[in-house]
Enzyme design. Structure first.
Site, PDB file in Angstrom:
ATOM      1  N   GLY A 526     -83.282  35.432  82.661  1.00 28.28           N
ATOM      2  CA  GLY A 526     -83.087  34.614  81.597  1.00 28.28           C
ATOM      3  C   GLY A 526     -84.466  33.616  80.950  1.00 28.28           C
ATOM      4  O   GLY A 526     -84.690  33.200  81.975  1.00 28.28           O
ATOM      5  N   PHE A 530     -85.570  25.286  77.955  1.00 28.94           N
ATOM      6  CA  PHE A 530     -87.084  24.828  78.260  1.00 28.94           C
ATOM      7  C   PHE A 530     -87.577  25.066  79.082  1.00 28.94           C
ATOM      8  O   PHE A 530     -88.060  24.955  80.116  1.00 28.94           O
ATOM      9  CB  PHE A 530     -85.978  23.038  79.273  1.00 28.94           C
ATOM     10  CG  PHE A 530     -84.840  22.561  78.783  1.00 28.94           C
ATOM     11  CD1 PHE A 530     -85.809  21.397  78.351  1.00 28.94           C
ATOM     12  CD2 PHE A 530     -83.629  22.886  78.245  1.00 28.94           C
ATOM     13  CE1 PHE A 530     -84.930  20.221  77.817  1.00 28.94           C
ATOM     14  CE2 PHE A 530     -83.484  21.913  77.656  1.00 28.94           C
ATOM     15  CZ  PHE A 530     -84.369  20.567  76.579  1.00 28.94           C
ATOM     16  N   GLY A 531     -87.446  26.644  79.771  1.00 25.72           N
ATOM     17  CA  GLY A 531     -88.435  27.986  80.669  1.00 25.72           C
ATOM     18  C   GLY A 531     -87.270  28.989  80.957  1.00 25.72           C
ATOM     19  O   GLY A 531     -86.939  28.978  80.475  1.00 25.72           O
ATOM     20  N   LYS A 547     -85.612  27.283  87.805  1.00 23.93           N
ATOM     21  CA  LYS A 547     -86.407  27.292  86.308  1.00 23.93           C
ATOM     22  C   LYS A 547     -87.503  26.469  86.467  1.00 23.93           C
ATOM     23  O   LYS A 547     -88.160  25.472  87.327  1.00 23.93           O
ATOM     24  CB  LYS A 547     -84.989  25.924  86.149  1.00 23.93           C
ATOM     25  CG  LYS A 547     -85.416  25.797  84.245  1.00 23.93           C
ATOM     26  CD  LYS A 547     -83.979  26.288  84.046  1.00 23.93           C
ATOM     27  CE  LYS A 547     -84.415  26.444  82.712  1.00 23.93           C
ATOM     28  NZ  LYS A 547     -82.792  27.127  82.523  1.00 23.93           N
ATOM     29  N   ASP A 644     -77.141  21.368  75.301  1.00 27.86           N
ATOM     30  CA  ASP A 644     -77.166  22.758  74.487  1.00 27.86           C
ATOM     31  C   ASP A 644     -75.591  23.484  75.743  1.00 27.86           C
ATOM     32  O   ASP A 644     -76.563  24.690  76.474  1.00 27.86           O
ATOM     33  CB  ASP A 644     -78.005  23.440  75.437  1.00 27.86           C
ATOM     34  CG  ASP A 644     -78.915  24.670  74.598  1.00 27.86           C
ATOM     35  OD1 ASP A 644     -77.950  25.389  74.095  1.00 27.86           O
ATOM     36  OD2 ASP A 644     -79.558  25.225  74.927  1.00 27.86           O
TER      37      ASP A 644
END
Ligand SMILES: *[C@@H]1O[C@H](CO)[C@@H](O)[C@H](O)[C@H]1NC(C)=O
Ligand SMILES: *[C@@H]1O[C@H](CO)[C@@H](O)[C@H](O)[C@H]1NC(C)=O
Ligand SMILES: *[C@@H]1O[C@H](CO)[C@@H](O)[C@H](O)[C@H]1NC(C)=O
Ligand SMILES: *[C@@H]1O[C@H](CO)[C@@H](O)[C@H](O)[C@H]1NC(C)=O
Ligand SMILES: *[C@@H]1O[C@H](CO)[C@@H](O)[C@H](O)[C@H]1NC(C)=O
Ligand SMILES: *[C@@H]1O[C@H](CO)[C@@H](O)[C@H](O)[C@H]1NC(C)=O
Ligand SMILES: *[C@@H]1O[C@H](CO)[C@@H](O)[C@H](O)[C@H]1NC(C)=O
Ligand SMILES: *[C@@H]1O[C@H](CO)[C@@H](O)[C@H](O)[C@H]1NC(C)=O
Ligand SMILES: *[C@@H]1O[C@H](CO)[C@@H](O)[C@H](O)[C@H]1NC(C)=O
Ligand SMILES: *[C@@H]1O[C@H](CO)[C@@H](O)[C@H](O)[C@H]1NC(C)=O
Ligand SMILES: *[C@@H]1O[C@H](CO)[C@@H](O)[C@H](O)[C@H]1NC(C)=O
Ligand SMILES: *[C@@H]1O[C@H](CO)[C@@H](O)[C@H](O)[C@H]1NC(C)=O
Length: 836
Positions: A526, A530-531, A547, A644
């Protein structure tokens, strides 16, 4: 607003100086009718007749002058209202202030000072402190003052406590309700027995206790106030026992209010925004409630995941069965065989505590701590002692007898308590503390070894001598100090040892790239703010989630490493674990544990999978997320604001236990503050609190807002942003609010649960969700309150006001443009990440 009718009387010529601007003064022949007001000299307070919010009854009271909403701080005739506008406030023949209604001859309220001390030349003045004082024209001796009869509000320079000469008892009592100022069921008192301490009572039973006011430490009152904002003065002598506070910057308005709900709230006036902000309130955490863990128990709210109650050293649970069922109220008792009198007992030090209830404690300010210990040891009934004044070293002696009630542990505040234990426990604790010391010596030795390798022989020789010397001192101190330990770590450390060490691993970039097939899109799980996230498998078969952070981060490598190291230390069963990180040139990767069940949204918003989530599971998920968030907000050392929080950031493990992911990213990716303003709004449409989306102001309360949205989504199985056209008022929140008002909120509960739930519980959860989404951040509960409300079904919840984001055309306008991902609101760039 009441009309201002100027009361000017020039009859007492010799009083001219007093009366020249006598808006603030009521003379002997003056009459204050309903509609008239007195205004204090600096225009801070006014006095007159008012009606509470929803009532037509008239009361004489004092409120802040010139504020948009009337905030009443004192009421005269609390119990006898005037039914119409016939009320008058004036002096009677004896010089007392009275209120008459309907031309009646019997006053409905009177200052009731006996006529011996008052005559018909008294005058009354409203001061800028909010005090209405009555004094003789010439003598200036105050014969009556409203500060001696507080209602529900505690203002600077007011006193709580006792005046031993006059017998006056200063304490606060809540109003009965918003619209009835009569005395309610809560009171807040400074109790003089034993060692003076504040008490909040509800229905006459102790409800919350801030802890004794010890100098320097000054209890929680000062702590929560922050020494820069105000100071606290305690007087305890033959004439009075009292507590008073003063605001350092006198132009700042401050008030404490006791609410009928059982809360002491502290408000500060926000001059720019022209409104009151709730600065703090208590009781707040589970451990705040009086004697939550019973006699001799310690409540430790540091880790919501673990049982909160432990026993003080030398004690064991009264009823192990209840204890096992997480009911600690039975408390702890001495071990049966413990021999507590002159048979080798001693004291174990417990750090950072709210000291036990001091109602029956003895205090002697002339003793040193060492003398205190001896006194306590000599008296077999003495169960614990501590220092009563920490200003200059430790001085003053506080001794307890019998059970130790209402003790809690803090992570940073608090005081040391020395608890009496028998010889067996003494030996046990001493052994543990030696073990801990040994462990410390061992780490020192390892570092010494490194030095050895690097250093010269001479250095080595010197360092060895030094260490030998230290060893001797240590031995000497053990033999001389026979009764207590200096360095016993907090009990928590003792009870929960064997925790895994959390050292961050640095991964090799090549290894991670190989594990994720060179970040191939097949492995992509996904994308987030942030990346992107990739699934990977290490050589040994361990699955990981990687990530890959976007490259904008403004941080240097060392800064980045430090942040990751800090974040990786946060461990909680409702947080995804960080395994390590990897840095190569401008590539920055974070490596997490891999959770096969993916995220909450893939269940919740999926037609077939959502039926796997029955009500019990959903509640557990909501509760788990709340606890994880609470840990981030206040129990971890870092105080992380997530910024978030959303369904796709909640991962589920194989037992569907929820784990919050992406926490701390705002921090890792550059420059975060605890609470503040940012130009870069990171968040997701539908989950963002209004003040964050529109002004960039974030705080733990903006996370609470997002949690409220998530909670409603969990209950309804619908996305807040999903099914409703964006430019109408009817998003999920609006829909729920409409149904809630009509009492129809069961209509929106996810049908796939087949009504297999308790309506009461679901309705309660919806209410909590609405409370989390209140317009003003100060109206929203903290996460610890949310956890408490979720966990205690018999606690009555406040009624929510209309939540934010409905019928706020400005918001909708902003978000129409937000749908093209980036927009500018008040000069703040909103980067909107669509919920996936
Ligand atoms: C109040 O009224 C009485 C009687 O009318 C008068 O004697 C007295 O001087 C007045 N006092 C003041 C302060 O006006
Ligand atoms: C106050 O009055 C409004 C309307 O006048 C009503 O809707 C509300 O329920 C009342 N609140 C209380 C606490 O009585
Ligand atoms: C106010 O009204 C109530 C009932 O309506 C009555 O019992 C009470 O005496 C009245 N109080 C005054 C001061 O008139
Ligand atoms: C003032 O008090 C005296 C008695 O103390 C009384 O005789 C006199 O009438 C009072 N004056 C007024 C104006 O009330
Ligand atoms: C009060 O009494 C006075 C005289 O006794 C009278 O003039 C006045 O109208 C009465 N006021 C009311 C509200 O009854
Ligand atoms: C005034 O005080 C006396 C005794 O001090 C008391 O009996 C009386 O009830 C009080 N009156 C009022 C109106 O408070
Ligand atoms: C009122 O009483 C005070 C003290 O009892 C006294 O000093 C003062 O002179 C009195 N005033 C009048 C006008 O009687
Ligand atoms: C007690 O303290 C108060 C306030 O500081 C002071 O006014 C009073 O004189 C003191 N009384 C004694 C007996 O020291
Ligand atoms: C507390 O602050 C007030 C206001 O600045 C000051 O007047 C007072 O002296 C202070 N009291 C103490 C005990 O520091
Ligand atoms: C005191 O507070 C006022 C209003 O909040 C502020 O304008 C002023 O600068 C403050 N003064 C000091 C010395 O901090
Ligand atoms: C200790 O407590 C017991 C019972 O509470 C009492 O009889 C005894 O006198 C006390 N001893 C001392 C030294 O105070
Ligand atoms: C605490 O100790 C300090 C310094 O010794 C002293 O100034 C202060 O008065 C003491 N406080 C009390 C309450 O004894």
């Amino acid at each position: 607003m009441s009309s201002r009718i100027v009361l000017l009387h020039f009859l007492f010529l010799f009083l001219l100086l007093h009366l020249i601007d006598s808006l603030d003064t009521l003379g002997p022949n003056d009459t204050l009718k309903d509609g008239d007001v007195l205004i204090s000299q600096g225009s801070t307070y006014s006095l007159g007749f008012f009606s509470p919010s929803n009532s037509s009854s008239r009361y004489l009271g004092i409120w802040y002058y010139g504020q948009p909403e009337q905030t009443v701080v004192w009421v005269a005739n609390r119990e006898n209202s005037v039914n119409d506008t016939s009320g008058v406030f004036a002096f009677d023949h004896s010089g007392n202030l009275v209120i008459h209604a309907n031309n009646g001859s019997v006053p409905i309220w009177s200052t009731n000072v006996s006529s011996m001390t008052s005559n018909n030349s008294t005058i009354a003045q409203l001061l800028d402190s909010g005090n209405l004082v009555l004094y003789h024209d010439l003598s200036e001796v105050v014969i009556w003052q409203s500060f001696d009869y507080p209602t529900d509000t505690f203002l600077p320079s007011m006193k709580l406590g006792r005046d031993w000469r006059t017998g006056v008892n200063w304490f606060l009592t809540s109003w009965k309700s918003e619209d009835d100022p009569a005395p309610g069921s809560c009171s807040y008192r400074f109790e003089a027995t034993g060692f003076p301490q504040l008490f909040l009572y509800k229905d006459r039973a102790p409800y919350w206790r801030p802890g004794p006011i010890i100098e320097k430490q000054q209890g929680i009152l000062a702590k929560m106030a922050n020494d820069f904002i105000y100071n606290v003065t305690v007087v305890n002598n033959a004439t009075e026992v009292s507590l008073m506070y003063a605001v350092i910057n006198a132009s700042v308005l401050s008030r404490y209010v006791v609410h009928e709900s059982g809360l002491v709230k502290h408000f500060m006036w926000h001059t720019e925004e022209q409104r009151w902000t709730e600065f703090n309130y208590h009781p707040k955490e589970l451990c705040d409630y009086y004697s939550k863990c019973g006699p001799n128990g310690i409540c430790g709210a540091n880790n919501a995941d673990q049982f909160d109650c432990t026993c003080l050293p030398g004690f064991e649970p009264q009823s192990p069965g209840d204890w096992y069922l997480r009911d600690g109220t039975g408390g702890c008792k001495r071990r049966q065989e413990a021999s507590m009198c002159q048979s080798g007992e001693g004291f174990v030090k417990v750090k950072r505590l709210k000291l036990p209830d001091t109602s029956t404690a003895h205090v002697d300010m002339s003793l040193s701590l060492k003398e205190c210990e001896q006194e306590c040891l000599r008296d077999c009934n003495c169960t614990a002692y501590s220092s009563a004044n920490e200003t200059m070293g430790e001085y003053g002696c506080l001794k307890w007898y019998g059970d130790l009630e209402d003790t809690r542990e803090f992570s940073d505040l608090g005081q040391d308590l020395y608890v009496r234990v028998d010889a067996i426990d003494l030996a046990r604790y001493r052994k543990r503390s030696t073990l801990v010391k040994k462990a410390r010596v061992a780490t020192i030795s390892v570092s010494a070894l490194v030095l050895l390798l690097l250093g010269t022989l001479v250095y080595c020789f010197m360092s060895k001598r030094k260490r030998d010397g230290r060893g001797r001192n240590h031995l000497a101190s053990v033999t001389t100090s026979s009764t207590h330990f200096n360095e016993l770590p907090g009990l928590k450390d003792l009870n929960r040892d064997g925790r895994p060490k959390t050292d961050l691993s640095f991964f090799d970039f090549g290894t991670v790239a190989a594990a994720t097939s060179n970040f191939s899109s097949v492995n992509e799980l996904g994308q987030g703010g942030f990346g992107s996230v990739y699934k990977g498998a290490m050589n040994n078969g361990t699955e990981i989630a990687v990530k890959r952070l976007s490259k904008y981060s403004g941080q240097g490598i060392e800064e980045f490493k430090n942040e990751v190291r800090l974040i990786a230390k946060l461990q909680h069963r409702n947080l995804v674990k960080i395994l390590g990180c990897c840095i190569k040139e401008d590539e920055k990767l974070l490596i997490y544990e891999y959770l096969p069940n993916k995220s909450l949204d893939s269940f919740l918003f999926d037609e077939t999978k959502r039926s796997l989530l029955d009500w019990g599971k959903r509640f557990e998920i909501a509760y788990g997320v709340a606890r994880g968030l609470m840990y981030l907000h206040q129990d971890s050392t870092l105080r992380i604001i997530h910024r978030d929080l959303k369904a796709s950031n909640i991962l589920l493990d194989d037992t569907l236990n929820p784990k919050i992911s992406d926490f701390g990213l705002a921090r890792i990716c550059g420059g975060d503050q605890i609470e503040g303003k940012t130009k870069r709004v990171i968040g997701t449409y539908g989950y963002m609190a209004p003040e964050y989306a529109m002004q960039g102001r974030f705080s733990i309360k903006s996370d609470v807002y997002s949690y409220g949205v998530l909670l409603l989504e969990i209950i309804t199985g619908q996305r807040n942003s999903g099914h409703y056209p964006m430019n109408t008022f009817c998003n999920l929140i609006g829909h729920v609010w409409e149904l809630w008002k009509e009492g129809q909120c069961m209509d929106i509960v996810d049908k796939s649960m087949d009504k297999a739930y308790s309506e009461k519980m679901v309705s309660r959860c919806i209410q909590i969700g609405l409370l989390c989404m209140q317009r003003y951040a100060s109206d929203r509960p903290t996460m610890s309150t949310v956890v408490f409300m979720l966990g205690n079904t018999d606690v009555v919840l406040p009624s929510p006001k209309q939540p934010a984001f409905i019928e706020e055309s400005d918001y909708n306008r902003d978000f129409q443009s937000a749908s093209n991902r980036t927009c500018s609101v008040n000069g703040v760039t909103v980067t909107v990440v669509e919920a996936r």
